[in-house]
Scaffold this active site. Structure first.
Site, PDB file in Angstrom:
ATOM      1  N   CYS A  32       0.803  -1.226   0.000  1.00  0.00           N
ATOM      2  CA  CYS A  32       0.000   0.000   0.000  1.00  0.00           C
ATOM      3  C   CYS A  32       0.834   1.273   0.000  1.00  0.00           C
ATOM      4  O   CYS A  32       0.320   2.361  -0.282  1.00  0.00           O
ATOM      5  CB  CYS A  32      -0.943   0.007   1.198  1.00  0.00           C
ATOM      6  SG  CYS A  32      -1.994  -1.450   1.296  1.00  0.00           S
ATOM      7  N   HIS A  71      -3.384   7.202   2.961  1.00  0.00           N
ATOM      8  CA  HIS A  71      -3.788   5.915   2.390  1.00  0.00           C
ATOM      9  C   HIS A  71      -5.147   5.550   2.959  1.00  0.00           C
ATOM     10  O   HIS A  71      -5.374   5.614   4.165  1.00  0.00           O
ATOM     11  CB  HIS A  71      -2.738   4.856   2.736  1.00  0.00           C
ATOM     12  CG  HIS A  71      -3.175   3.456   2.474  1.00  0.00           C
ATOM     13  ND1 HIS A  71      -3.797   3.077   1.305  1.00  0.00           N
ATOM     14  CD2 HIS A  71      -3.074   2.323   3.239  1.00  0.00           C
ATOM     15  CE1 HIS A  71      -4.064   1.787   1.357  1.00  0.00           C
ATOM     16  NE2 HIS A  71      -3.643   1.315   2.525  1.00  0.00           N
ATOM     17  N   ASN A 123     -10.169  -0.223   0.644  1.00  0.00           N
ATOM     18  CA  ASN A 123      -8.703  -0.147   0.606  1.00  0.00           C
ATOM     19  C   ASN A 123      -8.243  -0.680  -0.752  1.00  0.00           C
ATOM     20  O   ASN A 123      -8.319  -1.878  -1.013  1.00  0.00           O
ATOM     21  CB  ASN A 123      -8.116  -0.981   1.747  1.00  0.00           C
ATOM     22  CG  ASN A 123      -6.598  -0.978   1.755  1.00  0.00           C
ATOM     23  OD1 ASN A 123      -5.945  -0.534   0.822  1.00  0.00           O
ATOM     24  ND2 ASN A 123      -6.027  -1.498   2.841  1.00  0.00           N
TER      25      ASN A 123
END
Length: 310
Positions: free
Chosen positions: A112, A235, A265
């Site tokens: 990520c 994020h 996500n």
């Protein structure tokens, strides 16, 4: 010479999977998912769309937004942990499809935090004068490595792509400072075997601490303070982790990007997807100071302080 973002684009699959849809296939509830993660729905790519396809669509938009042609690219960096194949890289597949014949190409695997790693790698090539235009893509098809019977992970992830063209920008704009980091001792808390395996409690503790610290660190490196920040793009993993970063910077709610509710996500693509969203909504203006921060498996993290504009 300062490096910054001169063009950006994104791609999101059409299929929407809501929390109510997940209630039918796994032991969970809309209320449980929303209160713990902030996620209400996510986009899932169908079988005809792979990682390189989403990368391509987002790259076309970024090139158009930058006002350059694919032939102008010197390097293509694709941040992903869900490539079409172990090799060739998604970046090489993208180079061929774009007809970016003079561009070098490689993938970056930092989960990520991959888009942050890609942007900072691009920065070095631009500011040394080695290259003029670098395409950085964050893209994931996490649905193909998600165990839809595991309620701890099935509710979290979505598919998508975001791309940015990095190039020279005017004095005072672009990337002012950055931080990259890794802690391999935490690798056991978040990894992929056949599917994604996560120790949610440990990852949460790490992310809350590291995201806030990294935000402060990049401001210190740039000689700036919390009061200088105009917008935070974290994020989009979990609303509680994001809120911890916002509170560390003492920012009002309206100064933090929130797309986790709509897209879940999306790993390496979450920050560029969110950036496009806020630009289109008119929330980011030239000369705004942005802080972008991400964390991921590895464990990895990265943050950037950037003065927006060309």
């Amino acid at each position: 010479m300062n490096a910054g973002i001169i063009g950006i684009g994104r791609y999101l699959p059409e299929k929407v999977v809501t929390n109510a849809d997940l209630e039918k296939i796994v032991d969970t509830s809309d209320e449980w998912i929303r209160t713990r993660t902030g996620i209400e729905e996510r986009r899932i790519a169908d079988d005809s769309i792979d990682t390189s396809d989403m990368a391509y669509e987002s790259a076309l938009k970024a090139l158009e937004n930058a006002g350059i042609e694919a032939e102008d690219l010197d390097l293509i960096l694709v941040a992903t942990v869900t490539p079409d194949h172990p090799f060739p890289s998604v970046a090489c597949m993208l180079q061929e499809r774009l007809k970016a014949s003079k561009a070098a190409a490689m993938d970056i695997s930092a989960a990520c935090a991959g888009f942050m790693y890609g942007i900072i790698t691009a920065k070095q090539f631009i500011e040394t004068g080695t290259y003029k235009h670098v395409l950085v893509v964050g893209v994931e098809k996490l649905s193909k490595v998600t165990d839809w019977n595991d309620r701890n992970t099935a509710v979290l992830f979505g598919d998508g792509a975001g791309a940015a063209v990095i190039g020279p920008v005017s004095d005072g704009r672009g990337i002012l400072s950055f931080e990259l980091g890794a802690d391999g001792t935490g690798a056991k808390h978040l990894y992929q075997d056949e599917y994604i395996i996560m120790n949610g409690r440990e990852v949460f503790k790490f992310a809350v601490r590291q995201m806030g610290e990294s935000c402060i660190n990049v401001l210190d490196k740039a000689g700036l303070s919390k009061e200088d920040v105009d917008f935070l793009i974290p994020h989009q993993a979990n609303i509680r982790i994001m809120e911890a970063s916002r509170q560390r910077l003492e920012l009002p709610v309206e100064k933090m990007s929130k797309t986790v509710d709509k897209y879940g996500n999306t790993s390496a693509s979450s920050i560029p997807i969110a950036l496009v969203e806020e630009l289109e909504a008119g929330k980011i203006k030239d000369d705004d100071l942005l802080v972008m921060v991400g964390f991921g498996g590895g464990l990895t993290w990265g943050a950037i302080a950037m003065r927006w504009g060309r």
